[in-house]
Design a protein around this motif. Structure first.
Motif, PDB file in Angstrom:
ATOM      1  N   LYS A 176      28.259  40.948  44.072  1.00  0.00           N
ATOM      2  CA  LYS A 176      27.277  41.416  42.840  1.00  0.00           C
ATOM      3  C   LYS A 176      25.449  41.070  42.121  1.00  0.00           C
ATOM      4  N   ARG A 177      25.280  42.275  42.254  1.00  0.00           N
ATOM      5  CA  ARG A 177      23.740  42.357  41.690  1.00  0.00           C
ATOM      6  C   ARG A 177      23.854  41.405  40.457  1.00  0.00           C
ATOM      7  N   ASN A 178      22.574  40.371  39.971  1.00  0.00           N
ATOM      8  CA  ASN A 178      22.702  39.496  38.728  1.00  0.00           C
ATOM      9  C   ASN A 178      21.113  39.777  38.889  1.00  0.00           C
ATOM     10  N   VAL A 179      20.405  41.034  38.054  1.00  0.00           N
ATOM     11  CA  VAL A 179      19.414  41.330  38.326  1.00  0.00           C
ATOM     12  C   VAL A 179      19.196  39.937  36.729  1.00  0.00           C
ATOM     13  N   LYS A 180      19.530  39.643  35.832  1.00  0.00           N
ATOM     14  CA  LYS A 180      18.586  38.683  35.146  1.00  0.00           C
ATOM     15  C   LYS A 180      18.294  37.217  35.808  1.00  0.00           C
ATOM     16  N   GLU A 181      19.360  36.866  36.955  1.00  0.00           N
ATOM     17  CA  GLU A 181      18.677  35.372  37.504  1.00  0.00           C
ATOM     18  C   GLU A 181      18.565  35.970  39.279  1.00  0.00           C
ATOM     19  N   LYS A 182      17.643  37.033  39.467  1.00  0.00           N
ATOM     20  CA  LYS A 182      17.085  37.428  40.266  1.00  0.00           C
ATOM     21  C   LYS A 182      17.678  37.006  42.023  1.00  0.00           C
ATOM     22  N   CYS A 183      19.717  37.300  41.877  1.00  0.00           N
ATOM     23  CA  CYS A 183      20.252  35.935  42.942  1.00  0.00           C
ATOM     24  C   CYS A 183      21.597  37.441  43.047  1.00  0.00           C
ATOM     25  N   LEU A 184      21.923  37.516  44.173  1.00  0.00           N
ATOM     26  CA  LEU A 184      23.761  38.454  44.743  1.00  0.00           C
ATOM     27  C   LEU A 184      24.197  37.072  44.400  1.00  0.00           C
ATOM     28  N   GLU A 185      24.929  38.149  43.242  1.00  0.00           N
ATOM     29  CA  GLU A 185      26.783  36.518  43.233  1.00  0.00           C
ATOM     30  C   GLU A 185      27.477  36.894  44.617  1.00  0.00           C
ATOM     31  N   VAL A 186      27.931  36.325  45.242  1.00  0.00           N
ATOM     32  CA  VAL A 186      28.546  36.412  46.625  1.00  0.00           C
ATOM     33  C   VAL A 186      30.087  35.814  46.564  1.00  0.00           C
ATOM     34  N   TYR A 187      31.377  36.623  46.233  1.00  0.00           N
ATOM     35  CA  TYR A 187      32.002  36.014  46.506  1.00  0.00           C
ATOM     36  C   TYR A 187      33.361  35.829  48.062  1.00  0.00           C
ATOM     37  N   TYR A 188      34.043  35.005  47.579  1.00  0.00           N
ATOM     38  CA  TYR A 188      34.440  34.591  49.261  1.00  0.00           C
ATOM     39  C   TYR A 188      35.622  34.311  48.420  1.00  0.00           C
TER      40      TYR A 188
ATOM     41  N   TYR B  59      33.701  30.918  55.309  1.00  0.00           N
ATOM     42  CA  TYR B  59      32.469  31.327  55.135  1.00  0.00           C
ATOM     43  C   TYR B  59      32.317  32.056  55.926  1.00  0.00           C
ATOM     44  N   THR B  60      32.940  33.291  56.575  1.00  0.00           N
ATOM     45  CA  THR B  60      32.045  33.289  57.210  1.00  0.00           C
ATOM     46  C   THR B  60      32.176  35.217  57.049  1.00  0.00           C
ATOM     47  N   LEU B  61      31.314  36.313  57.801  1.00  0.00           N
ATOM     48  CA  LEU B  61      30.796  37.307  56.653  1.00  0.00           C
ATOM     49  C   LEU B  61      31.953  38.615  56.071  1.00  0.00           C
ATOM     50  N   SER B  62      32.811  38.026  56.882  1.00  0.00           N
ATOM     51  CA  SER B  62      34.487  38.937  57.090  1.00  0.00           C
ATOM     52  C   SER B  62      35.176  38.099  55.498  1.00  0.00           C
ATOM     53  N   ASP B  63      34.639  36.899  55.418  1.00  0.00           N
ATOM     54  CA  ASP B  63      35.770  36.521  54.245  1.00  0.00           C
ATOM     55  C   ASP B  63      34.930  36.564  52.864  1.00  0.00           C
ATOM     56  N   ILE B  64      33.802  37.668  52.419  1.00  0.00           N
ATOM     57  CA  ILE B  64      33.098  38.224  51.845  1.00  0.00           C
ATOM     58  C   ILE B  64      33.634  39.008  51.175  1.00  0.00           C
ATOM     59  N   VAL B  65      34.504  39.435  49.189  1.00  0.00           N
ATOM     60  CA  VAL B  65      35.103  40.008  49.004  1.00  0.00           C
ATOM     61  C   VAL B  65      34.492  40.756  48.345  1.00  0.00           C
ATOM     62  N   LYS B  66      33.303  39.912  47.055  1.00  0.00           N
ATOM     63  CA  LYS B  66      32.319  40.940  47.311  1.00  0.00           C
ATOM     64  C   LYS B  66      31.253  40.122  46.716  1.00  0.00           C
TER      65      LYS B  66
ATOM     66  N   PRO C  42      31.661  46.967  54.699  1.00  0.00           N
ATOM     67  CA  PRO C  42      31.822  47.320  53.705  1.00  0.00           C
ATOM     68  C   PRO C  42      32.112  46.900  52.078  1.00  0.00           C
ATOM     69  N   VAL C  43      31.695  45.467  51.617  1.00  0.00           N
ATOM     70  CA  VAL C  43      31.701  45.149  50.688  1.00  0.00           C
ATOM     71  C   VAL C  43      29.784  45.482  50.101  1.00  0.00           C
ATOM     72  N   ALA C  44      29.404  45.555  50.943  1.00  0.00           N
ATOM     73  CA  ALA C  44      28.062  45.564  50.610  1.00  0.00           C
ATOM     74  C   ALA C  44      27.238  46.604  50.953  1.00  0.00           C
ATOM     75  N   LYS C  45      28.231  47.413  50.661  1.00  0.00           N
ATOM     76  CA  LYS C  45      27.608  49.260  51.009  1.00  0.00           C
ATOM     77  C   LYS C  45      26.667  49.581  50.174  1.00  0.00           C
ATOM     78  N   HIS C  46      26.537  48.829  49.155  1.00  0.00           N
ATOM     79  CA  HIS C  46      26.130  49.535  47.623  1.00  0.00           C
ATOM     80  C   HIS C  46      24.757  48.395  47.283  1.00  0.00           C
ATOM     81  N   LEU C  47      24.479  47.994  48.579  1.00  0.00           N
ATOM     82  CA  LEU C  47      23.124  46.692  47.964  1.00  0.00           C
ATOM     83  C   LEU C  47      21.989  47.964  49.220  1.00  0.00           C
ATOM     84  N   SER C  48      20.973  47.514  48.772  1.00  0.00           N
ATOM     85  CA  SER C  48      19.272  48.306  49.213  1.00  0.00           C
ATOM     86  C   SER C  48      19.586  47.545  50.629  1.00  0.00           C
ATOM     87  N   ASP C  49      18.478  48.266  51.444  1.00  0.00           N
ATOM     88  CA  ASP C  49      18.212  47.567  52.395  1.00  0.00           C
ATOM     89  C   ASP C  49      17.547  45.961  51.951  1.00  0.00           C
TER      90      ASP C  49
END
Length: 77
Positions: free
Chosen positions: A49-61, A40-47, A8-15
């Motif tokens: 976010k895309r960070n286009v400037k740094e070319k990364c994903l911000e992964v919040y636990y 740090y399990t997958l189920s512990d990820i709560v958000k 669910p928290v990653a549904k907005h991401l492209s494939d």
């Protein structure tokens, strides 16, 4: 339309972004000891976010920590 079932928290991401998340997550997770991995399990990820400037994903636990998952070299920081 994506055929990949995303959590669910990653549904907005492209494939491609979703595959990046899973690949870097797996490498990040393997770098930890067993005790630390429990936070740090997958189920512990709560958000995610895309960070286009740094070319990364911000992964919040759930524990309040967050990491950059880099699209450039697959690192985390």
């Amino acid at each position: 339309m994506s055929t990949i079932k995303k959590f669910p928290v990653a549904k907005h991401l492209s494939d491609g972004e979703y595959q990046l998340l899973l690949t870097v997550y797996a490498n990040h997770n393997r770098s930890m000891g067993l005790k630390e991995r429990a936070n740090y399990t997958l189920s512990d990820i709560v958000k995610v976010k895309r960070n286009v400037k740094e070319k990364c994903l911000e992964v919040y636990y759930r524990n309040g920590d967050w990491w950059h998952y880099s699209a450039v070299d697959g690192s985390w920081y």
